[in-house]
Structure formats: structure tokens, C-alpha cells
Motif scaffolding. Sequence first.
Motif, short mmCIF file in Angstrom:
data_model
loop_
_atom_site.label_atom_id
_atom_site.label_comp_id
_atom_site.label_asym_id
_atom_site.label_seq_id
_atom_site.Cartn_x
_atom_site.Cartn_y
_atom_site.Cartn_z
N ALA A 113 11.20 -15.99 -22.66
CA ALA A 113 11.71 -15.45 -21.52
C ALA A 113 13.28 -15.08 -21.48
CB ALA A 113 11.43 -16.18 -19.93
N SER A 114 13.92 -14.24 -20.59
CA SER A 114 15.41 -14.02 -20.60
C SER A 114 15.78 -13.47 -19.40
CB SER A 114 15.73 -13.09 -21.68
OG SER A 114 15.28 -11.89 -21.69
N HIS A 115 17.07 -13.64 -19.09
CA HIS A 115 17.64 -13.32 -17.80
C HIS A 115 18.24 -11.78 -18.13
CE1 HIS A 115 17.82 -17.09 -15.75
NE2 HIS A 115 18.68 -17.67 -16.71
N VAL A 116 18.37 -11.23 -17.00
CA VAL A 116 18.74 -9.72 -17.20
C VAL A 116 20.07 -10.02 -16.30
CG1 VAL A 116 18.71 -7.25 -16.48
CG2 VAL A 116 16.78 -8.71 -17.30
N ARG A 117 21.11 -9.14 -16.54
CA ARG A 117 22.51 -9.17 -15.78
C ARG A 117 22.20 -8.71 -14.48
NH1 ARG A 117 26.54 -5.27 -15.58
NH2 ARG A 117 25.58 -4.12 -17.17
N ILE A 118 22.67 -9.50 -13.45
CA ILE A 118 22.32 -9.02 -12.14
C ILE A 118 24.16 -8.51 -11.55
CG2 ILE A 118 20.67 -10.94 -11.75
CD1 ILE A 118 22.78 -12.74 -10.51
N ASP A 119 23.88 -8.37 -10.13
CA ASP A 119 25.17 -7.88 -9.54
C ASP A 119 26.29 -8.67 -9.65
OD1 ASP A 119 23.82 -5.18 -9.46
OD2 ASP A 119 23.13 -5.70 -7.51
N TYR A 120 26.06 -9.75 -9.82
CA TYR A 120 27.34 -10.82 -10.01
C TYR A 120 28.20 -10.66 -11.27
CZ TYR A 120 26.17 -13.43 -5.61
OH TYR A 120 26.01 -13.82 -4.43
N GLY A 121 27.32 -9.92 -12.15
CA GLY A 121 27.86 -9.57 -13.49
C GLY A 121 27.55 -10.57 -14.65
N VAL A 122 26.45 -11.60 -14.28
CA VAL A 122 26.14 -12.47 -14.86
C VAL A 122 24.42 -12.49 -15.48
CG1 VAL A 122 27.80 -14.27 -14.46
CG2 VAL A 122 25.51 -14.18 -13.35
N ALA A 123 23.95 -13.12 -16.37
CA ALA A 123 22.69 -13.11 -16.63
C ALA A 123 22.28 -14.40 -16.25
CB ALA A 123 22.34 -12.95 -18.11
N GLY A 124 21.67 -14.51 -15.07
CA GLY A 124 21.24 -15.79 -14.43
C GLY A 124 21.08 -15.57 -13.12
N TRP A 125 20.80 -16.70 -12.23
CA TRP A 125 20.46 -16.63 -11.03
C TRP A 125 21.78 -16.40 -10.25
CZ3 TRP A 125 17.37 -16.67 -6.62
CH2 TRP A 125 17.94 -17.10 -5.67
N GLY A 126 21.99 -15.71 -9.05
CA GLY A 126 23.27 -15.58 -8.41
C GLY A 126 22.74 -15.83 -6.91
N GLY A 127 23.05 -16.73 -6.29
CA GLY A 127 22.52 -17.13 -5.18
C GLY A 127 22.94 -16.23 -3.91
N THR A 128 22.63 -16.57 -2.64
CA THR A 128 22.68 -15.78 -1.51
C THR A 128 24.01 -16.01 -1.33
OG1 THR A 128 22.26 -17.69 -0.16
CG2 THR A 128 20.44 -16.22 -0.49
N CYS A 129 24.63 -14.80 -0.64
CA CYS A 129 25.93 -14.87 -0.18
C CYS A 129 26.25 -13.64 0.60
CB CYS A 129 26.80 -14.84 -1.41
SG CYS A 129 28.88 -14.89 -1.04
N PRO A 130 25.81 -13.40 1.88
CA PRO A 130 25.82 -12.34 2.55
C PRO A 130 27.40 -12.53 3.26
CG PRO A 130 24.66 -13.68 3.83
CD PRO A 130 24.80 -14.24 2.36
N PRO A 131 27.91 -11.37 3.58
CA PRO A 131 29.22 -11.49 4.54
C PRO A 131 28.89 -12.10 5.56
CG PRO A 131 28.68 -9.26 3.81
CD PRO A 131 27.51 -9.86 3.33
N GLN A 132 30.24 -12.98 5.95
CA GLN A 132 30.02 -13.85 7.23
C GLN A 132 30.20 -12.80 8.29
OE1 GLN A 132 33.78 -15.75 6.40
NE2 GLN A 132 32.72 -17.73 6.72
N GLY A 133 29.09 -13.41 9.45
CA GLY A 133 28.91 -12.64 10.60
C GLY A 133 27.82 -11.62 10.46
N ASP A 134 27.44 -10.98 9.36
CA ASP A 134 26.48 -10.38 9.26
C ASP A 134 25.13 -10.58 9.82
OD1 ASP A 134 27.68 -8.13 7.96
OD2 ASP A 134 26.39 -8.32 5.99
N LYS A 135 24.36 -9.88 10.17
CA LYS A 135 22.84 -10.44 10.73
C LYS A 135 22.40 -10.96 9.30
CE LYS A 135 19.96 -6.45 10.07
NZ LYS A 135 19.16 -5.61 10.59
N PRO A 136 21.44 -11.83 9.60
CA PRO A 136 20.73 -12.59 8.39
C PRO A 136 20.05 -11.64 7.22
CG PRO A 136 20.24 -13.85 10.12
CD PRO A 136 20.80 -12.55 10.90
N HIS A 137 20.40 -11.38 6.06
CA HIS A 137 19.83 -10.68 5.07
C HIS A 137 18.44 -10.97 4.89
CE1 HIS A 137 24.00 -8.58 3.72
NE2 HIS A 137 24.01 -8.95 4.97
N ARG A 138 17.75 -10.21 4.22
CA ARG A 138 16.46 -10.48 3.64
C ARG A 138 16.64 -10.53 2.30
NH1 ARG A 138 13.61 -4.94 5.10
NH2 ARG A 138 16.08 -4.30 4.98
N TYR A 139 15.89 -11.51 1.77
CA TYR A 139 15.97 -11.65 0.24
C TYR A 139 14.48 -11.48 -0.17
CZ TYR A 139 20.58 -12.86 0.90
OH TYR A 139 21.92 -12.84 1.24
N ILE A 140 14.05 -10.45 -1.05
CA ILE A 140 12.74 -10.18 -1.43
C ILE A 140 12.56 -10.84 -2.72
CG2 ILE A 140 11.04 -8.36 -1.89
CD1 ILE A 140 12.74 -6.55 -0.15
#
Length: 187
Positions: A113-140
Motif C-alpha cells: 500500500a502507499s499514501h498519495v500526496r494530500i492537501d497538506y502537501g505530504v503523503a500521509g495522514w493530515g489531521g483535522t484542522c478547520p478554521p477556528q470558529g467555523d461550524k464543525p466540518h464534516r469528515y467523510i
Amino acid sequence: MKHTLVAGALLVTATLTHAAGFQLSSPDIKSGGTIDPRFEFNGFGCSGDNKSPARQWRGAPAGTKSFAVTVYDPDAPTGSGWWHWSVINLGADVSELKPDAGAVGGANLPKGASHVRIDYGVAGWGGTCPPQGDKPHRYIFTVYALKTDRLELPADATAALAGYMIKANALGQASFTAKYGRAKAKP
């Protein structure tokens, strides 16, 4: 597959279904629940452990030759959402990802198995980090059953390219959604 003739060109559209009996779950995150802060990213103003949660699946459709797993935030204020994780080429005999399988470098992934580059710019897990004060984001959280043994992607492929190839080869999918938000910063 659905075939459509558009302006003289044949357009092939894959139809993705939620296969009966195909299920995805996590001992760390309940479907419809709130994600624990330990899965939060560590950076961009967030201070979590940036560890990926465990995942298990069962009931894949007949003909499954491999799996892919993604985590996507459609509420990110980007105009295109945010890819938090993309894993491809999980063998047909794999039915789970252990805690912290998302560590950058892939040492905690199942063989092949292998990771694909994500929006943080790395190939791996990038945890939740919605902007402060936003309504809770949905993670699918989604696992896809694929009709191919491997997806051949360039080493620098984006999560969007991986998503295209995953959906083009999917026999079915199983998903759940959980939420995460951060309180507004105190002045």
C-alpha cells in the motif's frame, strides 16, 4: 458503466454504488459523532497528535481486487474541499488500517500500500484542522473496493488524481461521516 455521446466523443461514466453489506467502521470514531482532538493536525495553528484513526471494513463486493481509503472535508473554505488522507493499493486480503497507519513514510501501512500526496502537501495522514470558529466540518471516511490489483499513479500524484482513478475502478464504496470543530479564538 454508463456511455454517453457528447459532441461526437464517447464519455464513459463509472457508476459508484454503496454495495449491499459493504461496511466501514472505526473503534476510534463513531459514525455521526465528533472526532477526538488527538486526531487533529499539528501545525497551521492546530496542536493535535496528527495520528490517523483505526479503520475496519467488511462485506466487499465480489470481484474486489484491492482497496483504497480516503478522508475528505467538503466544508473546507477552499472552493474544492480538503483531502486529509488517500491510501491506494491495499490488497484484497486487507480489511483494516491500524492506528497511525497514516504516518508519513508509509512504514505503518500494509505491505504494497502507499499514501498519495494530500492537501497538506505530504503523503500521509493530515489531521483535522478547520478554521477556528467555523461550524464543525464534516469528515467523510470512505473505503473503495476496486476491480484492479493496483492503481499506477505518478509518485507526485495529487489526491484529486487518485480520486479520479479510484472512482474509475470502483466496484463499490462504504463511508461514514463524523464532525470536528474548533472554538473561536479568545481575544
